[in-house]
Design a protein around this motif. Structure first.
Motif, PDB file in Angstrom:
ATOM      1  N   MET A   1      33.436  13.796 -24.559  1.00 61.13           N
ATOM      2  CA  MET A   1      33.122  15.155 -25.004  1.00 61.13           C
ATOM      3  C   MET A   1      33.497  15.310 -26.475  1.00 61.13           C
ATOM      4  O   MET A   1      34.583  14.939 -26.881  1.00 61.13           O
ATOM      5  CB  MET A   1      33.915  16.132 -24.137  1.00 61.13           C
ATOM      6  CG  MET A   1      33.578  17.553 -24.423  1.00 61.13           C
ATOM      7  SD  MET A   1      34.579  18.607 -23.403  1.00 61.13           S
ATOM      8  CE  MET A   1      34.206  20.150 -24.193  1.00 61.13           C
ATOM      9  N   ARG A   2      32.577  15.856 -27.227  1.00 60.37           N
ATOM     10  CA  ARG A   2      32.802  15.926 -28.675  1.00 60.37           C
ATOM     11  C   ARG A   2      33.489  17.228 -29.081  1.00 60.37           C
ATOM     12  O   ARG A   2      33.025  17.953 -29.924  1.00 60.37           O
ATOM     13  CB  ARG A   2      31.462  15.821 -29.406  1.00 60.37           C
ATOM     14  CG  ARG A   2      30.760  14.502 -29.198  1.00 60.37           C
ATOM     15  CD  ARG A   2      29.396  14.558 -29.809  1.00 60.37           C
ATOM     16  NE  ARG A   2      28.543  15.526 -29.156  1.00 60.37           N
ATOM     17  CZ  ARG A   2      27.518  16.133 -29.735  1.00 60.37           C
ATOM     18  NH1 ARG A   2      27.231  15.917 -30.983  1.00 60.37           N
ATOM     19  NH2 ARG A   2      26.777  16.992 -29.064  1.00 60.37           N
ATOM     20  N   ARG A   3      34.551  17.551 -28.441  1.00 61.02           N
ATOM     21  CA  ARG A   3      35.167  18.821 -28.827  1.00 61.02           C
ATOM     22  C   ARG A   3      36.201  18.580 -29.930  1.00 61.02           C
ATOM     23  O   ARG A   3      37.176  17.866 -29.750  1.00 61.02           O
ATOM     24  CB  ARG A   3      35.772  19.536 -27.632  1.00 61.02           C
ATOM     25  CG  ARG A   3      36.807  18.790 -26.868  1.00 61.02           C
ATOM     26  CD  ARG A   3      37.622  19.757 -26.059  1.00 61.02           C
ATOM     27  NE  ARG A   3      37.292  19.778 -24.659  1.00 61.02           N
ATOM     28  CZ  ARG A   3      37.683  20.739 -23.845  1.00 61.02           C
ATOM     29  NH1 ARG A   3      38.358  21.747 -24.278  1.00 61.02           N
ATOM     30  NH2 ARG A   3      37.397  20.692 -22.573  1.00 61.02           N
TER      31      ARG A   3
ATOM     32  N   SER B   1      36.542  21.403 -32.278  1.00 65.58           N
ATOM     33  CA  SER B   1      36.770  22.714 -32.881  1.00 65.58           C
ATOM     34  C   SER B   1      38.184  23.226 -32.629  1.00 65.58           C
ATOM     35  O   SER B   1      38.658  24.105 -33.329  1.00 65.58           O
ATOM     36  CB  SER B   1      35.756  23.733 -32.370  1.00 65.58           C
ATOM     37  OG  SER B   1      35.859  23.833 -30.981  1.00 65.58           O
TER      38      SER B   1
ATOM     39  N   PHE C   1      37.249  26.648 -26.676  1.00 60.61           N
ATOM     40  CA  PHE C   1      37.538  25.249 -26.370  1.00 60.61           C
ATOM     41  C   PHE C   1      39.032  24.995 -26.462  1.00 60.61           C
ATOM     42  O   PHE C   1      39.502  24.254 -27.311  1.00 60.61           O
ATOM     43  CB  PHE C   1      36.762  24.322 -27.313  1.00 60.61           C
ATOM     44  CG  PHE C   1      35.283  24.482 -27.167  1.00 60.61           C
ATOM     45  CD1 PHE C   1      34.633  23.899 -26.092  1.00 60.61           C
ATOM     46  CD2 PHE C   1      34.552  25.249 -28.042  1.00 60.61           C
ATOM     47  CE1 PHE C   1      33.271  24.066 -25.917  1.00 60.61           C
ATOM     48  CE2 PHE C   1      33.190  25.421 -27.877  1.00 60.61           C
ATOM     49  CZ  PHE C   1      32.546  24.823 -26.814  1.00 60.61           C
TER      50      PHE C   1
ATOM     51  N   ASP D   1      34.216  18.425 -18.626  1.00 59.87           N
ATOM     52  CA  ASP D   1      33.609  19.670 -19.097  1.00 59.87           C
ATOM     53  C   ASP D   1      32.522  20.032 -18.086  1.00 59.87           C
ATOM     54  O   ASP D   1      31.723  19.197 -17.707  1.00 59.87           O
ATOM     55  CB  ASP D   1      32.992  19.451 -20.479  1.00 59.87           C
ATOM     56  CG  ASP D   1      32.560  20.764 -21.110  1.00 59.87           C
ATOM     57  OD1 ASP D   1      32.962  21.823 -20.610  1.00 59.87           O
ATOM     58  OD2 ASP D   1      31.813  20.725 -22.100  1.00 59.87           O
ATOM     59  N   TYR D   2      32.523  21.249 -17.646  1.00 55.81           N
ATOM     60  CA  TYR D   2      31.519  21.669 -16.669  1.00 55.81           C
ATOM     61  C   TYR D   2      31.112  23.095 -17.011  1.00 55.81           C
ATOM     62  O   TYR D   2      31.836  23.806 -17.718  1.00 55.81           O
ATOM     63  CB  TYR D   2      32.084  21.538 -15.242  1.00 55.81           C
ATOM     64  CG  TYR D   2      33.251  22.449 -14.947  1.00 55.81           C
ATOM     65  CD1 TYR D   2      34.505  22.204 -15.498  1.00 55.81           C
ATOM     66  CD2 TYR D   2      33.108  23.564 -14.137  1.00 55.81           C
ATOM     67  CE1 TYR D   2      35.572  23.051 -15.256  1.00 55.81           C
ATOM     68  CE2 TYR D   2      34.173  24.408 -13.886  1.00 55.81           C
ATOM     69  CZ  TYR D   2      35.400  24.145 -14.446  1.00 55.81           C
ATOM     70  OH  TYR D   2      36.454  24.989 -14.205  1.00 55.81           O
TER      71      TYR D   2
END
Lengths: 340, 361
Positions: free
Chosen positions: B1-3, B5, B193, B210-211
């Protein structure tokens, strides 16, 4: 000797003002931050409400600027405006008899509305990304397939106090209608939804296009903002909204979510205004002298505005305003030098 | 997951010397978690943390239920801060998400409306003779665990991995609404996030799931649950989340809010009894852990010492997956080996179901 006017900004407003001044016998110099002329319209595919290719409008202007041998300082940034010219970041002084600020606007950064997952989820894109895709000849999902259900969300970074963007960006509603039609033309069997809080069809032909979108293209308009977007296990985008006309919450999955990003004041307006003794409106755009009789004048004699440096404007409004600015500059120079 | 932020939302968290405020719900439903937190801080990390017997409930549940007036809760909170100052501490940490929201809300109210602070000072003085001293920093205890996650990783006895395959465990993290939805800047990672639990999971070898309904409320919502007629709404929220996360086949859920851990755990039982639906593997529920329990397992604590026998959904499948050795027979033996009683067998648990409703599995 011809009077010289420095125009800061080489987008549609700056170039058209330069051409108008040139036709009045005034020497314009364009200073542009980018290495090319054209500004934001360069990214646009077709223009509302006529679907005229953007290049059909922009390219003739650029060609005319070049053939008119208007001097362009590209890749240069301005630090201070004054009635006798501008000072560049390089500290070079470019002398002039008047200055036109045509620095335009910035696109709202969709990352700031984190709830929509722009930059995080593959198929959440902005209206500008969509125009670029159309310019590149193909609109598709991240996996290369065609979208079957698309949501377009209005007012992303407009009329939103949470991100300090209280103003309406004016052009997004009609852009949403235009892009919905373009998507429907590309993918006739796709479902296209526009999520809006108000539909503001103020310009000629806009309301008609809005009606056509519904009647001819069967585009759905839902009055309600999307509260959040999330990626599903099969790479679709789940969105939640409230349909405020039926008063019911709504949840659906779409293949693509298009965020209609608003127009924001340039971030450096504040520093430029402070350095140049100019005022900014509460929304961060440059403040004109008067809304009615001084709409292209600043509070300082010899400094003028053109285009979206003072407020969100359509391209048509911007081009029309360029003539107004050129007339005001010409009148100013005539008065200034006749009085000496 | 590209989180990424979350990196934009940071806050200053003190390294040491914390004044600890307990949670009413957690002391009842997850009593082992608060003890585990204190043990991890004291014994594993050598941190100075003060568990003050003089402090009280923040009265947040009463406040959110319109029973405790704002002026009262502000005075109670002012007393907690005053106790902290008396004890010689400046960094206030709260075990409860509701309380954490309350403390932030009240500090913010005092800042925005100084007259309310003056009034609270007066009430505190009149009621207790105390002086209000505001904390230098305020944090939730999950912030503290997050802050020390790398130190815990260095002392880890095991990782959040499947002991048989070596694959990272897939973990659903659930953040309490009052952690950052009221004041996004008060939480690590903001409200969209949040990274406070995700950071722990990643630091300890797990994988964050992540859902779509990740941000959705667990359904506690005070009046959703406290008013009996609204409980259908409460369970509907948990149901929505469980339906959304199930396709990702999470190994467990971790929460940082007392209500969330409780409801995501216990509503699984209710849904299984009502509908015969279970969301975990092999016809069982999905274990729901507190972040202290997760940290405790990583640090090698005994699951029954952590109080994991208090869960509605059995944790044994997870313990087995992690390769944890534990005494199955000791599950319901409390302190000093005293039998504490055993719940009835239910559809959501590991043993064969024998519910009073004869639900089909």
């Amino acid at each position: 000797m011809a009077k010289r006017v420095v125009i800061v900004g080489g987008g549609a407003a700056g170039m058209q003002t330069a051409l108008e001044l040139k036709s009045r016998g005034i020497e314009p110099i364009i200073i542009e931050r980018d290495m090319d002329l054209g500004g934001k319209v360069r990214d646009w595919h077709k223009l509302f409400p006529s679907f005229t290719p953007a290049s059909d409008v922009l390219q003739p202007i650029i060609d005319k600027v070049r053939s008119s041998r208007i001097r362009c300082l590209l890749g240069q940034e301005v630090k201070t405006f004054a009635e006798d010219g501008v000072i560049l970041r390089s500290e070079e002084h470019v002398p002039a008899d008047a200055v036109v600020i045509a620095t335009g606007f910035s696109l709202f950064d969709a990352h700031r509305k984190q709830e929509y997952g722009y930059g995080l989820y593959h198929n959440v894109i902005t209206s500008v990304d969509l125009e670029r895709m159309m310019n590149n000849g193909r609109v598709m999902l991240a996996d290369g397939t065609e979208p079957r259900r698309i949501a377009i969300l209005h007012c992303v970074g407009s009329r939103d106090e949470k991100v300090c963007q209280k103003h309406c960006s004016k052009v997004c509603c009609i852009t949403g209608v235009k892009q919905a039609i373009e998507l429907k033309q590309m993918f006739p069997t796709a479902d296209v939804f526009n999520f809006y809080m108000d539909i503001r069809m103020f310009g000629p032909g806009y309301e008609e296009l809005y009606r056509e979108a519904q009647q001819r293209y069967n585009i759905h308009f839902v009055r309600g903002r999307i509260s959040e977007a999330a990626q599903t296990i099969n790479d679709r985008i789940q969105i939640k909204a409230e349909d405020t006309l039926t008063g019911r919450p709504l949840r659906m999955s779409v293949d693509m979510l298009v965020l209609l990003v608003g127009m924001s004041a340039n971030r450096d307006n504040e520093a430029l205004a402070a350095a140049s003794n100019l005022s900014l409106a509460p929304n961060g755009y440059f403040q004109t002298k008067d809304s009615f009789l001084g709409a292209v004048q600043s509070e300082r004699p010899g400094i003028f505005y053109a285009g979206a440096a003072t407020a969100p404007k359509s391209l048509a409004d911007t081009l029309a305003e360029a003539s107004m600015t050129a007339s005001a500059v010409e009148r100013y120079l005539r008065d200034k030098y006749n009085n000496r | 997951m590209r989180r990424t932020s979350w990196q934009e939302y940071q806050k200053d968290i003190a390294d040491d010397k914390y004044y600890y405020a307990r949670s009413c719900i957690r002391q009842n439903f997850f009593p082992g978690s608060e003890k585990a937190f204190l043990d991890i801080m004291h014994n594993d990390l050598g941190i100075d943390i003060f568990d003050d017997p003089l402090h009280t409930s923040c009265t947040g549940i009463g406040y959110h239920s319109d029973i405790v007036p704002l002026e009262t809760i502000m005075t109670v909170v002012a007393r907690q801060f005053s106790l902290m100052a008396d004890a010689g501490y400046e960094h206030f940490i709260s075990s409860c998400i509701t309380s954490f929201g309350i403390y932030n809300e009240i500090l913010s109210t005092w800042e925005e409306f100084p007259e309310t602070e003056e009034r609270t000072r007066r009430y505190l003085k009149e009621a207790t003779g105390r002086e209000l001293v505001k904390p230098r920093s305020i944090a939730h205890t999950s912030d503290i665990m997050f802050h020390h996650r790398h130190a815990i990783a260095r002392k880890a006895k095991r990782q959040l991995r499947n002991a048989f395959t070596g694959e990272p465990l897939r973990v659903v993290e659930h953040i309490g609404c009052h952690y950052a939805k009221i004041f996004p800047k008060s939480g690590i990672g903001g409200s969209e996030f949040p990274y406070v639990l995700a950071g722990m999971i990643e630091a300890w070898g797990g994988e964050v799931v992540d859902y779509p309904e990740r941000r959705h409320c667990c359904g506690f919502g005070f009046r959703n649950y406290l008013v009996q007629a609204n409980r259908g709404y409460s369970i509907a929220n948990s149901h929505k989340k469980l339906e959304s996360m199930a396709p990702y086949r999470p190994d467990f859920i971790v929460a940082n809010c007392p209500g969330c851990a409780m409801f995501l755990d216990k509503w699984q039982y209710a849904i299984a009894e009502m509908e015969g639906t279970v969301y975990g593997a092999d016809g069982h529920g999905i274990p729901v852990l507190t972040y202290e329990e997760m940290a405790g397992l990583v640090l090698g604590y005994d699951p029954w010492e952590l109080g994991m026998q208090m869960h509605q959904v059995d944790v044994e499948p997870l313990l087995d997956k992690m390769g944890i050795e534990y005494d199955r027979e000791a599950k319901y033996l409390g302190k000093n080996g005293k039998y504490i009683g055993k719940p009835d067998i239910a559809a959501v648990n590991c043993e064969e179901a024998r519910s009073i409703y004869e639900i089909k599995r």
